[in-house]
Design a protein around this motif. Structure first.
Motif, PDB file in Angstrom:
ATOM      1  N   LEU A  37      76.308   0.530 -40.567  1.00  0.00           N
ATOM      2  CA  LEU A  37      77.452   1.083 -41.300  1.00  0.00           C
ATOM      3  C   LEU A  37      77.002   2.217 -42.227  1.00  0.00           C
ATOM      4  CD1 LEU A  37      80.322  -0.036 -41.059  1.00  0.00           C
ATOM      5  CD2 LEU A  37      79.973  -1.197 -43.255  1.00  0.00           C
ATOM      6  N   LEU A  38      75.891   1.981 -42.897  1.00  0.00           N
ATOM      7  CA  LEU A  38      75.387   2.954 -43.871  1.00  0.00           C
ATOM      8  C   LEU A  38      74.987   4.278 -43.211  1.00  0.00           C
ATOM      9  CD1 LEU A  38      73.255   1.530 -46.731  1.00  0.00           C
ATOM     10  CD2 LEU A  38      72.992   3.908 -46.074  1.00  0.00           C
ATOM     11  N   THR A  39      74.417   4.200 -42.027  1.00  0.00           N
ATOM     12  CA  THR A  39      73.958   5.427 -41.358  1.00  0.00           C
ATOM     13  C   THR A  39      75.034   6.018 -40.454  1.00  0.00           C
ATOM     14  OG1 THR A  39      73.110   4.149 -39.506  1.00  0.00           O
ATOM     15  CG2 THR A  39      71.550   4.663 -41.265  1.00  0.00           C
ATOM     16  N   GLY A  40      76.007   5.200 -40.072  1.00  0.00           N
ATOM     17  CA  GLY A  40      77.013   5.658 -39.119  1.00  0.00           C
ATOM     18  C   GLY A  40      76.585   5.463 -37.677  1.00  0.00           C
ATOM     19  N   ALA A  41      75.386   4.952 -37.453  1.00  0.00           N
ATOM     20  CA  ALA A  41      74.937   4.710 -36.070  1.00  0.00           C
ATOM     21  C   ALA A  41      75.583   3.430 -35.546  1.00  0.00           C
ATOM     22  CB  ALA A  41      73.418   4.574 -36.030  1.00  0.00           C
ATOM     23  N   ARG A  42      75.812   3.388 -34.247  1.00  0.00           N
ATOM     24  CA  ARG A  42      76.486   2.215 -33.684  1.00  0.00           C
ATOM     25  C   ARG A  42      75.559   0.994 -33.705  1.00  0.00           C
ATOM     26  NH1 ARG A  42      78.965   4.045 -28.492  1.00  0.00           N
ATOM     27  NH2 ARG A  42      79.884   5.535 -29.932  1.00  0.00           N
ATOM     28  N   TYR A  43      74.286   1.219 -33.426  1.00  0.00           N
ATOM     29  CA  TYR A  43      73.353   0.090 -33.322  1.00  0.00           C
ATOM     30  C   TYR A  43      72.176   0.248 -34.277  1.00  0.00           C
ATOM     31  CZ  TYR A  43      75.924  -0.279 -28.959  1.00  0.00           C
ATOM     32  OH  TYR A  43      76.923  -0.356 -28.034  1.00  0.00           O
ATOM     33  N   CYS A  44      71.775  -0.878 -34.851  1.00  0.00           N
ATOM     34  CA  CYS A  44      70.550  -0.932 -35.654  1.00  0.00           C
ATOM     35  C   CYS A  44      69.737  -2.120 -35.160  1.00  0.00           C
ATOM     36  CB  CYS A  44      70.913  -1.121 -37.128  1.00  0.00           C
ATOM     37  SG  CYS A  44      69.482  -1.552 -38.145  1.00  0.00           S
ATOM     38  N   VAL A  45      68.463  -1.894 -34.906  1.00  0.00           N
ATOM     39  CA  VAL A  45      67.557  -2.972 -34.497  1.00  0.00           C
ATOM     40  C   VAL A  45      66.431  -3.007 -35.523  1.00  0.00           C
ATOM     41  CG1 VAL A  45      66.016  -3.830 -32.678  1.00  0.00           C
ATOM     42  CG2 VAL A  45      68.085  -2.546 -32.049  1.00  0.00           C
ATOM     43  N   THR A  46      66.356  -4.058 -36.323  1.00  0.00           N
ATOM     44  CA  THR A  46      65.271  -4.132 -37.309  1.00  0.00           C
ATOM     45  C   THR A  46      63.977  -4.523 -36.598  1.00  0.00           C
ATOM     46  OG1 THR A  46      65.848  -6.424 -37.783  1.00  0.00           O
ATOM     47  CG2 THR A  46      66.730  -4.731 -39.276  1.00  0.00           C
TER      48      THR A  46
ATOM     49  N   ASN B  43      70.687   8.894 -37.956  1.00  0.00           N
ATOM     50  CA  ASN B  43      71.782   9.049 -36.983  1.00  0.00           C
ATOM     51  C   ASN B  43      71.965  10.528 -36.663  1.00  0.00           C
ATOM     52  OD1 ASN B  43      73.962   8.356 -35.341  1.00  0.00           O
ATOM     53  ND2 ASN B  43      75.439   8.528 -37.029  1.00  0.00           N
ATOM     54  N   LEU B  44      70.863  11.239 -36.524  1.00  0.00           N
ATOM     55  CA  LEU B  44      70.918  12.696 -36.316  1.00  0.00           C
ATOM     56  C   LEU B  44      70.450  13.090 -34.926  1.00  0.00           C
ATOM     57  CD1 LEU B  44      69.434  13.817 -39.781  1.00  0.00           C
ATOM     58  CD2 LEU B  44      71.846  13.644 -39.117  1.00  0.00           C
ATOM     59  N   SER B  45      70.060  12.105 -34.119  1.00  0.00           N
ATOM     60  CA  SER B  45      69.577  12.408 -32.764  1.00  0.00           C
ATOM     61  C   SER B  45      69.703  11.127 -31.943  1.00  0.00           C
ATOM     62  CB  SER B  45      68.124  12.885 -32.812  1.00  0.00           C
ATOM     63  OG  SER B  45      67.290  11.874 -33.348  1.00  0.00           O
ATOM     64  N   THR B  46      69.163  11.130 -30.729  1.00  0.00           N
ATOM     65  CA  THR B  46      69.360   9.957 -29.854  1.00  0.00           C
ATOM     66  C   THR B  46      68.804   8.681 -30.489  1.00  0.00           C
ATOM     67  OG1 THR B  46      69.296  11.373 -27.932  1.00  0.00           O
ATOM     68  CG2 THR B  46      68.908   9.040 -27.542  1.00  0.00           C
ATOM     69  N   ILE B  47      67.638   8.800 -31.123  1.00  0.00           N
ATOM     70  CA  ILE B  47      67.048   7.632 -31.796  1.00  0.00           C
ATOM     71  C   ILE B  47      66.550   8.062 -33.178  1.00  0.00           C
ATOM     72  CG2 ILE B  47      65.271   5.809 -31.688  1.00  0.00           C
ATOM     73  CD1 ILE B  47      65.157   6.105 -28.711  1.00  0.00           C
ATOM     74  N   GLY B  48      66.752   7.201 -34.164  1.00  0.00           N
ATOM     75  CA  GLY B  48      66.172   7.413 -35.495  1.00  0.00           C
ATOM     76  C   GLY B  48      65.354   6.191 -35.858  1.00  0.00           C
ATOM     77  N   CYS B  49      64.176   6.422 -36.430  1.00  0.00           N
ATOM     78  CA  CYS B  49      63.297   5.302 -36.789  1.00  0.00           C
ATOM     79  C   CYS B  49      62.964   5.392 -38.268  1.00  0.00           C
ATOM     80  CB  CYS B  49      61.981   5.393 -36.004  1.00  0.00           C
ATOM     81  SG  CYS B  49      62.206   5.213 -34.233  1.00  0.00           S
ATOM     82  N   THR B  50      63.113   4.282 -38.977  1.00  0.00           N
ATOM     83  CA  THR B  50      62.750   4.324 -40.383  1.00  0.00           C
ATOM     84  C   THR B  50      61.782   3.207 -40.750  1.00  0.00           C
ATOM     85  OG1 THR B  50      63.613   4.782 -42.598  1.00  0.00           O
ATOM     86  CG2 THR B  50      64.606   2.925 -41.439  1.00  0.00           C
TER      87      THR B  50
END
Ligand SMILES: Cc1ncc(COP(=O)(O)O)c(C=O)c1O
Length: 367
Positions: free
Chosen positions: A45-54, A172-179
């Motif tokens: 929700l915070l990034t606007g990306a549909r999926y987050c995988v921790t 959420n600026l490209s196909t994948i983002g990693c943090t």
């Protein structure tokens, strides 16, 4: 003064962090407990990306992303040599070849104008690093990647969680983002942690399987994976920390601006980096450029001000990676690596402390 003040943050959030930790100790689901999915939903929700995988760390996030894209021997991945080693480490670990291109001197981020000439038929991915908390020119990079066909852009957003670019959030600026949620990062847990973000359902599924040994059903391993989960306690801690994360971002942005203003106002002999008008930096580091860095660091230390260097040697000149890349020439990165120095930064740095740092820097750089 701490280089990064994590104690004040804990004091401010102690009740909720302790309560969250207590809940996990009570339910005892230390791996993949309910806080994992809760955090993933909040971060998506915070990034606007549909999926987050921790995942277990920022390094693991990048590694799993490359594995999900099936990148390996014979493939090339373009990235910057002016980063933490994990960015290139994962490329080497999957057996692909790192191709370094230089950075912009104003931002220390990958220079998109050098991208096209580095692309070959073997290029499979580009990993721009949002260094010090500021995203690269992601639209330019995405456009070049899209024109070239089979190239995926993976943002290494280890230092930029919470930053934005043209109204969209980093990760959420490209196909994948990693943090990364390493404790000193803008959103840090109390150990190792990280996350992968994407809007692609297939990639999200692949990443979530790879983080659990490539398991698609219990003890059924449909692909090669890793032991890469983020543990429940770390997720619980981050859930508590999210309560004031918006304030922390605002405060970091304000402190970054104030550092610049005060350094300019006092005429300090230090070069400032630029935050482009179409983006924000969350200042994982507040970094300036100085001459005689060793001397400056020593004088700052004597004045009681801790400093750090991110990073003293570009990756193409690191012994482990020199042989992997053809003699790369990245003069901007080489010059920056001799001059960058990072000053104390965290949302809890007070205006008075910032002033103390700038005064000390002014003294330490006076010739
Ligand atoms: C740019 C960059 N990439 C990757 C990483 C790796 O993250 P972690 O330490 O969580 O593995 C870091 C963390 O230091 C980083 O700064």
């Amino acid at each position: 003064m701490d280089f990064i003040d994590l104690r004040s943050q804990y004091q401010a959030l102690r009740t909720s962090i302790d309560a969250r930790i207590g809940t996990v100790l009570e339910h005892a689901q230390f791996i993949m407990g309910p806080e994992v999915a809760e955090l993933e939903a909040r971060l998506a929700l915070l990034t606007g990306a549909r999926y987050c995988v921790t995942v277990a760390s920022g390094t693991e996030a990048l590694l799993i992303a490359l594995m999900a894209l099936d990148i390996g021997p014979g493939d090339e991945v373009i990235t910057t040599p002016f980063s933490f080693v994990a960015t290139v480490e994962v490329i080497a670990l999957v057996g692909a070849k790192p191709v370094f291109i230089d950075v912009e001197s104003e931002t220390c981020n990958i220079d998109p104008t050098l991208l096209e000439s580095a692309i070959t038929a073997r290029t499979r991915a580009i990993i721009p690093v949002s260094l010090y908390g500021q995203p690269s020119d992601m639209e330019a990079i995405n456009t070049i990647a899209a024109r070239s066909g089979n190239i995926t852009v993976i943002e290494d957003a280890a230092q930029s969680f919470g930053a934005s670019y043209r109204g969209r959030r980093s990760c959420n600026l490209s196909t994948i983002g990693c943090t990364s949620f390493f404790p000193s990062k803008p959103l840090g847990c109390y150990g190792d942690g990280g996350a992968i973000f994407t809007n692609d359902a297939g990639l999200a599924q692949a990443c979530s399987e790879i983080r659990v040994h490539g398991q698609s059903a219990r003890y059924y391993h449909s692909r090669i994976g890793v032991g890469g989960r983020m543990d429940t306690l770390q997720c619980a801690i981050l859930l508590a920390k999210l309560a004031r994360f918006d304030w922390e971002i605002e405060r970091r942005i304000a402190l970054g601006a104030r550092y610049g203003e005060r350094i300019r106002a006092l005429g300090v002999q230090a070069g400032l980096l630029t935050v482009r008008p179409d983006r924000t930096s969350v200042f994982a580091q507040y970094t300036v450029l100085v001459e005689d860095r060793d001397g400056v660091q020593e004088r700052m230390k004597r004045a009681g001000i801790p400093t750090a260097v991110h990073y003293p040697r570009p990756l193409h000149q690191q012994p482990a990676y020199q042989q992997l890349c053809d003699a790369t020439f990245c003069p901007v990165s080489e010059d920056l690596s001799r001059r960058v120095i990072s000053l104390p930064m965290s949302a809890d740095l007070s205006d008075a402390q910032l002033e103390q740092v700038v005064q000390a820097l002014s003294e330490a750089t006076r010739r």
